[in-house]
Write a protein that holds these residues in place. Structure first.
Motif, PDB file in Angstrom:
ATOM      1  N   ALA A 274       0.858  -1.173   0.000  1.00 51.23           N
ATOM      2  CA  ALA A 274       0.000   0.000   0.000  1.00 51.23           C
ATOM      3  C   ALA A 274       0.897   1.227   0.000  1.00 51.23           C
ATOM      4  O   ALA A 274       1.829   1.322   0.792  1.00 51.23           O
ATOM      5  N   TYR A 275       0.625   2.125  -0.901  1.00 54.25           N
ATOM      6  CA  TYR A 275       1.447   3.327  -1.026  1.00 54.25           C
ATOM      7  C   TYR A 275       0.511   4.509  -1.092  1.00 54.25           C
ATOM      8  O   TYR A 275      -0.366   4.560  -1.953  1.00 54.25           O
ATOM      9  N   ALA A 276       0.645   5.434  -0.189  1.00 59.02           N
ATOM     10  CA  ALA A 276      -0.261   6.570  -0.160  1.00 59.02           C
ATOM     11  C   ALA A 276       0.480   7.848   0.219  1.00 59.02           C
ATOM     12  O   ALA A 276       1.408   7.816   1.022  1.00 59.02           O
ATOM     13  N   TYR A 277       0.074   8.929  -0.372  1.00 57.72           N
ATOM     14  CA  TYR A 277       0.598  10.244  -0.035  1.00 57.72           C
ATOM     15  C   TYR A 277      -0.259  10.853   1.060  1.00 57.72           C
ATOM     16  O   TYR A 277      -1.454  10.589   1.148  1.00 57.72           O
ATOM     17  N   ALA A 278       0.337  11.708   1.880  1.00 56.66           N
ATOM     18  CA  ALA A 278      -0.411  12.386   2.938  1.00 56.66           C
ATOM     19  C   ALA A 278      -1.450  13.334   2.345  1.00 56.66           C
ATOM     20  O   ALA A 278      -2.509  13.547   2.910  1.00 56.66           O
TER      21      ALA A 278
END
Length: 67
Positions: A7-11
């Motif tokens: 899982a890769y997410a930006y703030a």
């Protein structure tokens, strides 16, 4: 055989901030070690075409990685 899910997410999304491009990060490493919000570059874009081409290249790479 095992499988893994990442899982890769930006703030927050990257967006213009006070007339500048605010590029969001999701953490990384700085020269001083791990960083929550590392700063990779600063300055002003003086040649828009190469800057736009670089951003498109990053976007294409992100799409390929997410497939």
């Amino acid at each position: 055989m095992t499988s893994a899910t990442r899982a890769y997410a930006y703030a927050a999304p990257s967006s213009p901030v006070d007339g500048r491009l605010g590029s969001a990060t999701s953490g990384g490493r700085a020269l001083s070690g791990p960083a929550v919000d590392p700063r990779f570059l600063s300055g002003a874009v003086t040649r828009t075409a190469p800057a736009a081409a670089a951003l498109l290249g990053v976007a294409r790479a992100a799409v390929e990685v997410s497939r």
